[in-house]
Design a protein around this motif. Structure first.
Motif, short mmCIF file in Angstrom:
data_model
loop_
_atom_site.label_atom_id
_atom_site.label_comp_id
_atom_site.label_asym_id
_atom_site.label_seq_id
_atom_site.Cartn_x
_atom_site.Cartn_y
_atom_site.Cartn_z
N GLN A 139 0.67 -1.19 -0.11
CA GLN A 139 -0.18 0.04 -0.05
C GLN A 139 0.95 1.41 0.50
O GLN A 139 0.73 2.33 -1.07
CB GLN A 139 -0.58 -0.03 0.79
CG GLN A 139 -2.09 -0.78 1.18
CD GLN A 139 -3.28 -1.17 2.36
OE1 GLN A 139 -2.91 -0.48 3.52
NE2 GLN A 139 -3.69 -2.02 2.46
N LYS A 140 1.92 1.15 1.04
CA LYS A 140 3.05 2.61 0.93
C LYS A 140 4.26 1.53 1.31
O LYS A 140 5.31 2.19 0.39
CB LYS A 140 2.08 3.54 2.03
CG LYS A 140 2.87 4.57 1.73
CD LYS A 140 2.38 5.83 2.83
CE LYS A 140 3.18 7.46 2.38
NZ LYS A 140 2.66 8.50 3.44
N GLY A 141 3.94 1.36 1.57
CA GLY A 141 5.92 0.50 2.68
C GLY A 141 6.68 1.69 2.92
O GLY A 141 6.33 3.05 3.61
N CYS A 142 6.87 1.32 4.45
CA CYS A 142 7.89 2.14 5.20
C CYS A 142 9.63 2.84 4.35
O CYS A 142 9.52 2.21 3.39
CB CYS A 142 8.85 1.08 6.38
SG CYS A 142 7.27 1.11 7.85
N SER A 143 10.03 3.63 5.15
CA SER A 143 10.86 4.50 4.16
C SER A 143 12.19 3.27 3.79
O SER A 143 12.65 4.08 2.95
CB SER A 143 11.74 5.98 4.47
OG SER A 143 10.85 5.51 5.68
N MET A 144 12.36 3.10 4.92
CA MET A 144 13.53 1.67 4.88
C MET A 144 13.68 0.40 4.75
O MET A 144 14.74 -0.23 4.36
CB MET A 144 14.26 1.68 5.86
CG MET A 144 13.39 1.17 7.81
SD MET A 144 11.93 1.48 7.02
CE MET A 144 11.21 0.83 9.18
N CYS A 145 12.16 -0.23 4.24
CA CYS A 145 12.07 -1.49 4.57
C CYS A 145 11.70 -2.18 3.18
O CYS A 145 10.61 -1.60 2.21
CB CYS A 145 10.72 -1.90 5.24
SG CYS A 145 10.46 -3.66 4.55
N GLY A 146 13.01 -2.40 2.06
CA GLY A 146 13.00 -3.79 1.59
C GLY A 146 12.51 -4.90 1.36
O GLY A 146 12.94 -5.43 0.18
N TYR A 147 11.86 -5.29 2.45
CA TYR A 147 12.01 -6.99 2.05
C TYR A 147 10.75 -7.29 1.82
O TYR A 147 10.55 -8.59 1.79
CB TYR A 147 11.72 -7.60 4.10
CG TYR A 147 12.51 -6.50 4.97
CD1 TYR A 147 13.94 -7.33 5.21
CD2 TYR A 147 12.26 -6.19 6.27
CE1 TYR A 147 14.50 -6.84 5.48
CE2 TYR A 147 12.81 -6.03 7.15
CZ TYR A 147 14.11 -6.61 6.85
OH TYR A 147 15.18 -5.81 8.10
N ALA A 148 9.86 -6.56 0.73
CA ALA A 148 9.12 -7.56 0.08
C ALA A 148 9.34 -7.95 -0.78
O ALA A 148 9.11 -8.18 -1.77
CB ALA A 148 8.11 -6.12 -0.42
N LYS A 149 10.97 -7.34 -1.68
CA LYS A 149 11.60 -8.00 -2.21
C LYS A 149 11.81 -9.96 -2.49
O LYS A 149 12.08 -10.89 -3.28
CB LYS A 149 13.51 -7.69 -2.37
CG LYS A 149 13.47 -6.15 -3.26
CD LYS A 149 13.95 -6.49 -4.69
CE LYS A 149 13.70 -5.51 -5.69
NZ LYS A 149 13.57 -6.29 -6.94
N ASP A 150 11.58 -10.30 -0.84
CA ASP A 150 11.97 -11.75 -0.85
C ASP A 150 10.62 -12.06 -0.21
O ASP A 150 10.35 -13.60 -0.13
CB ASP A 150 12.62 -11.66 1.10
CG ASP A 150 14.26 -11.28 0.84
OD1 ASP A 150 14.48 -11.47 -1.17
OD2 ASP A 150 14.66 -11.40 1.92
N THR A 151 9.37 -11.59 -1.41
CA THR A 151 8.32 -12.81 -0.37
C THR A 151 7.71 -13.13 -2.48
O THR A 151 8.58 -12.93 -3.41
CB THR A 151 7.44 -11.36 -0.28
OG1 THR A 151 7.19 -10.50 -0.98
CG2 THR A 151 7.66 -10.76 1.08
N LEU A 152 6.60 -13.69 -2.17
CA LEU A 152 5.98 -14.40 -3.45
C LEU A 152 5.05 -13.34 -4.33
O LEU A 152 4.42 -13.75 -5.51
CB LEU A 152 5.10 -15.23 -2.81
CG LEU A 152 5.50 -16.80 -2.59
CD1 LEU A 152 4.89 -17.74 -2.38
CD2 LEU A 152 6.61 -16.76 -3.67
N GLY A 153 5.41 -12.02 -3.07
CA GLY A 153 3.49 -11.17 -3.87
C GLY A 153 2.50 -12.53 -3.69
O GLY A 153 1.44 -10.98 -4.50
N ARG A 154 2.07 -12.96 -3.14
CA ARG A 154 0.65 -14.04 -3.51
C ARG A 154 0.84 -15.19 -2.15
O ARG A 154 1.95 -15.20 -1.37
CB ARG A 154 0.18 -14.92 -4.27
CG ARG A 154 1.06 -15.82 -5.03
CD ARG A 154 0.90 -16.89 -5.42
NE ARG A 154 1.64 -18.18 -5.93
CZ ARG A 154 1.83 -18.80 -4.98
NH1 ARG A 154 1.97 -19.74 -4.32
NH2 ARG A 154 2.71 -19.74 -5.33
N SER A 155 -0.25 -15.20 -1.55
CA SER A 155 -0.07 -16.42 -0.68
C SER A 155 0.95 -17.34 -0.64
O SER A 155 0.10 -18.18 -1.81
CB SER A 155 -1.55 -16.65 0.68
OG SER A 155 -2.06 -15.00 0.61
#
Ligand code: SF4
Ligand SMILES: [Zn+2]
Length: 340
Positions: free
Chosen positions: A58-74
């Motif tokens: 939705q917005k994400g925290c300014s220092m957090c890039g952990y989404a890179k390690d995710t699936l993008g779906r459950s």
């Protein structure tokens, strides 16, 4: 920074289309030094591959890039089951177990309730402490209670409070909720029989080094009655973040290790019995918290030892020529001097 730049940054950190091919593989696993109280123990650390934090979409925290390690779906229960089975093969009875999901372990979209129970029950009678992270909104009697039923060791729930100053948290860190939500969440963690751990961010973007130190010291004073442990996390530059965008343009320097030392020394006098720790990620590297390069290893080792043993005196004995540079830059930075 404009909204469109922020949107571009958020798009850059989404997982790639190939992420699906890794859905049944955990992201990473390792062992590290930890302490329970002041007794040193080994910790088993596992990062599961999940859909990741909804706020990062939705917005994400300014220092957090952990989404890179995710699936993008459950991840499906079967995919999570395979990740868990593979990880358990490498468990050697470490007393402290930490499981991260690049988001909230208690969010059903990341880890479904039966996978949560299955994972934690595998450590019943083997580990004495199990830690996971969550946004406070998912800390409820039911989500925590169902884990308490299958694991009778200590449950530790880490909340990313980052700062107790509403302006810093909402405008600079871009968290989804004000500090009060995190402080109330810590109360619920205790009420449900678990141990609250709070993360405090050292040097969000747009704060000077001096402001960042004062921000964390205020947060330690305000938050320590609510948490059993406070962990000071100096910013390191992660891919696809606002902080990286600023760093690339010479507008952000990760905090000095001297700042971590100062926060631990001064904060240790004002922590209401909470454990105060810091284990800097990427310490001494160009994209991590660092000093001059010559003293970084010594200072990092002292920070780790102080954190594990809750003993602060050795921090007073640290010195290097760069300490004077840090002091001068701290004094001049508010006047517009370069802090790199
Ligand atoms: S810091 Fe926490 S809340 Fe913020 S985007 Fe990352 S995982 Fe989500
Ligand atoms: Zn130095």
């Amino acid at each position: 920074m404009t909204e469109s730049v922020a949107r571009t940054i958020a798009r850059d950190r989404r997982p790639s289309r190939e992420a699906d091919a890794t859905a049944d593989r955990y992201v990473n696993l390792w062992r590290e030094a930890e302490a329970i109280g002041t007794t040193r123990v080994d910790a088993f650390v596992l990062i599961l591959r999940t859909r990741g934090c909804y706020w990062a979409d939705q917005k994400g925290c300014s220092m957090c890039g952990y989404a890179k390690d995710t699936l993008g779906r459950s991840a499906t229960p079967e995919e999570l089951g395979t990740q868990i089975d593979q990880a358990l093969l490498r468990y050697r009875g470490e007393p402290y177990v930490k499981v991260y999901t690049s988001g909230s372990f208690l969010d059903d979209r990341e880890v479904d309730p039966s996978s949560r129970r299955r994972l934690i029950s595998a450590f019943e009678g083997r580990a004495t402490r199990f830690l996971f992270e969550s946004l406070p909104e998912f800390v409820t009697e039911s989500t925590v209670g169902e884990l308490r039923d299958v694991f009778h060791g200590d449950l530790e729930i880490a909340l990313g409070l980052e700062s107790t100053q509403p302006d810093v948290l909402l405008r600079l860190v871009h968290k989804n909720a004000p500090p009060k939500e995190y402080l109330d969440g810590a109360d619920r963690v205790r009420q449900f029989g678990a141990h609250p751990k709070g993360y405090l961010l050292l040097k969000p973007p747009y704060l000077t080094e001096d402001e960042a130190i004062r921000d964390v010291l205020t947060s330690i004073r305000v938050a320590s009655p609510k948490f059993d442990t406070l962990s000071v996390n100096p910013v390191h530059i992660q891919n696809g973040t606002v902080v990286e965008w600023l760093f690339r343009r010479g507008r952000y320097r990760p905090p000095w290790l001297w700042s971590v030392v100062e926060v631990l020394r001064d904060g240790s006098r004002d922590r209401h019995g909470a454990r105060l720790v810091s284990f800097p990620t990427a310490g001494g590297l160009p994209r991590g918290p660092r000093n001059c390069g010559r003293c970084d290893r010594t200072v990092l080792a002292a920070i780790e030892a102080a954190s594990l043993d809750q003993a602060w005196d050795a921090l007073d004995e640290l010195d290097c020529a760069c300490r004077a540079t840090w002091k001068t830059q701290r004094a001049l930075e508010p006047l517009g001097a370069d802090s790199s």
